[in-house]
Design a protein around this motif. Structure first.
Motif, short mmCIF file in Angstrom:
data_model
loop_
_atom_site.label_atom_id
_atom_site.label_comp_id
_atom_site.label_asym_id
_atom_site.label_seq_id
_atom_site.Cartn_x
_atom_site.Cartn_y
_atom_site.Cartn_z
N VAL A 57 -6.17 -6.83 -8.57
CA VAL A 57 -5.16 -6.50 -7.49
C VAL A 57 -3.76 -6.41 -7.72
N THR A 103 0.97 -1.13 0.03
CA THR A 103 -0.07 -0.05 0.01
C THR A 103 0.99 1.20 0.02
N HIS A 145 -7.77 1.36 -5.46
CA HIS A 145 -8.23 1.03 -3.90
C HIS A 145 -7.41 0.14 -3.36
N ALA A 146 -6.89 -0.94 -4.02
CA ALA A 146 -6.10 -1.98 -3.28
C ALA A 146 -4.66 -1.36 -2.81
N TYR A 147 -4.25 -0.14 -3.42
CA TYR A 147 -3.04 0.29 -2.75
C TYR A 147 -3.41 1.55 -1.52
#
Length: 619
Positions: free
Chosen positions: A170, A140, A185-187
């Motif tokens: 992802v 992230t 969003h996954a980051y």
């Protein structure tokens, strides 16, 4: 809240597009959909389930628009086009449920702490390329923040983040992005990216965003649902039909890109962009889109230094010349000739584009003098002349490396440089890279000669994923060096996991010495008078026979010589009083040569190795 685009787009005849929150509590939408009769906003709940539909009214310029009262940030929606869909908004600022899910209304209301930040001067650039998903176990933006002090201490001045625009799944390098405005969003999504950039500025680090405008990924790409004019068959790229930057409807397509450029700089405080494969951004109009990208980026942050650097294989000086001299006005370019010659010389690569390079010390010295090697010679690999003169271009405009995501990840097994050359060769190559007058780029983990591979990985739908896997293995079937090797499946989760950096490795003896060398070389680069000077006549390079090259830097009344032996033994005489600054094979850097190589007025190396000497400049 103002609309997401500035008046430049409006003056070009393109109104602001997307969704944004206006004063009070209401959301406004505007969608470009030429040739369509009916558009509706379909509201969605937090789980992504559709609800009521809100019709949009026809507006000038083939657009549809409307307002919804008592709604604001966090509103989830899709768009229904002539009864089809609904589809995500191609101008979406957030995709919290993925590229196939509903779009989210967001506002750039982050509380920034970088009001005094002015950016990094280009002459001081030391770029650290990072893939967010594999740089930390968490994968992230925020997980990178604790790593910033160590990078600053190393001597890095700018992060270059591989593409973060939303892509399918992802796991991806990011070059298959389909939602240009929506940080993945996954980051960590928009909030996470802002936190990372704000923290980087607090540490004195700039942040460059890798942006992809030459093509858009196939999975989750809904642009054609709104207009056929986003693409054109008039031009073609390796990815198929080109993005339409110069045909019918191109004003809106150009605005898609230029608004995105402005967003990264204005709303996320990025310090610039790295433009992926700029040679594949095809535009026969004037001004060229590349020029407008550079102008829009700089205008988005008055008083702050903003840089636009292109990946471009053509060696075209026009990219770097100002528009007043018929140039395109970019700041820098990835100049890969240096990398290719170093690989040929030290690792022996000879297939594909490496056949254009001999690996000779004469050619390497020429590139160190010029910035790139090809200035119009015929390329054996391409079958035609390549390049233009580099004369007169400032050296900081050329970005050099000995590895990057392409040169590692586009190898069948994701091997880093350290897999193919000895530790001694790695140290010698690093010394030449970091003490040259050109802008160095490091690929994450390079500073300790990381052993983890960086493989090609994807997270596509089953059918596209199968095609990617088959294509990847077919691509390397003809390479002799990979004969019999099983190319890892890009779709396999293990392929992604194996690509994660192991930061604890940097503390091990065989790696800690390399990191100490990088820290010392970057300290010299930032402080030594001879290295800080990069004007005309301040650097030169020459071959010392077939096995060694000498780089010379001059400034502040001092001369610094970097002697690199590729192989065998070399002896180089130096002036009386010359001081040995460092040698790459010193035990503190992980080498085994305890005796200083400067004795009796000569530097003696047995390669691969490098040594640096300093003396008062000769008149």
């Amino acid at each position: 809240m103002a609309s997401p685009d500035d008046s430049r787009a409006v003056r070009a005849g393109v109104p602001p597009l997307g969704a944004w929150v206006e004063e009070g509590s209401r959301v406004r939408w505007r969608v470009w959909a030429p040739g369509h009769q009916r558009l509706e906003v379909v509201l969605h709940d937090a789980k992504g389930q559709p609800g009521r539909a809100v019709p949009l009214a026809r507006e000038p310029g083939d657009c549809f628009g409307g307002v919804l009262e008592d709604h604001g940030a966090g509103t989830l929606y899709k768009l229904r086009v002539d009864g089809e869909g609904p589809f995500p908004d191609p101008w979406s600022r957030s995709q919290p449920l993925g590229v196939h899910g509903p779009s989210e209304v967001v506002v750039p209301d982050f509380e920034w702490t970088d009001a005094g930040w002015k950016g990094v001067e280009p002459q001081a650039l030391v770029i650290y390329e990072v893939h967010v998903g594999t740089a930390t176990p968490e994968g992230t933006f925020e997980a990178l923040i604790p790593r910033l002090p160590g990078l600053k201490d190393l001597g890095v001045t700018a992060l270059e983040i591989m593409p973060v625009a939303a892509f399918p799944g992802v796991r991806n390098w990011g070059y298959d992005g389909v939602d240009l405005f929506a940080p993945l969003h996954a980051y960590g999504g928009p909030e996470g990216l802002r936190r990372l950039i704000d923290a980087a500025h607090a540490r004195g680090l700039a942040v460059l965003i890798d942006a992809v405008y030459n093509h858009f990924g196939p999975d989750g790409n809904y642009l054609r649902a709104y207009s056929p004019h986003y693409f054109t068959g008039r031009h073609h790229t390796p990815w198929g039909d080109a993005v339409n930057y110069d045909g019918e409807g191109s004003a809106y397509v150009r605005s898609l890109v230029l608004s995105n450029v402005e967003m990264w700089i204005r709303d996320y405080h990025a310090d610039g962009l790295r433009l992926d494969a700029a040679h594949a951004i095809i535009d026969d109009g004037k001004p060229h889109l590349l020029t407008e990208i550079a102008e829009r980026a700089r205008a988005a942050a008055p008083g702050r230094r903003v840089l636009v650097i292109a990946e471009d294989e053509r060696n075209e000086r026009r990219l770097l010349l100002p528009t007043a001299k018929d140039g395109l006005g970019l700041d820098g370019v990835w100049a890969d000739d240096f990398h290719h010659q170093m690989r040929r010389a030290f690792a022996g690569d000879s297939e594909g584009y490496y056949q254009d390079y001999t690996g000779s010390t004469e050619d390497l010295a020429r590139t160190l003098r010029q910035g790139w090697f090809y200035e119009g010679q015929v390329s054996k690999n391409l079958g035609h002349a390549r390049g233009t003169k580099a004369e007169g271009l400032e050296p900081w405009r050329f970005v050099h490396c000995i590895q990057n995501h392409d040169q590692v990840g586009n190898r069948a097994l994701g091997e880093r440089l350290g897999h193919d050359v000895s530790p001694a060769a790695f140290r010698a190559m690093s010394t030449l890279l970091l003490l040259s007058p050109y802008t160095p780029l490091l690929f994450m983990g390079q500073e300790w000669n990381a052993s983890t591979p960086f493989l090609y990985f994807t997270d596509h739908n089953a059918e596209l994923g199968r095609l990617v896997t088959e294509g990847r293995r077919k691509e390397f079937a003809g390479f002799k060096r990979f004969a019999g090797a099983e190319v890892p499946d890009p779709q396999a989760q293990d392929t992604f996991k194996r690509s994660r950096l192991d930061w604890s490795e940097a503390e091990k003896p065989e790696h800690a010495g390399v990191r100490a060398l990088y820290r010392e070389l970057l300290r010299l680069r930032a402080t030594d008078a001879a290295l800080k000077e990069i004007g005309p006549g301040s650097y030169d390079a020459r071959a010392l026979g077939p096995d060694a090259v000498l780089l010379e830097r001059r400034g502040g009344g001092q001369t610094l010589q970097v002697l690199v032996s590729l192989r065998g033994s070399v002896e180089h005489r130096v002036p009386p009083g010359a001081e040995l600054v460092l040698w790459s094979e010193a035990p503190r850097f992980g080498g085994s040569v305890e005796s200083p190589p400067l004795r009796d007025g000569a530097v003696r190396l047995r390669g691969p190795a490098a040594a640096v000497v300093r003396f008062t400049a000769l008149r």
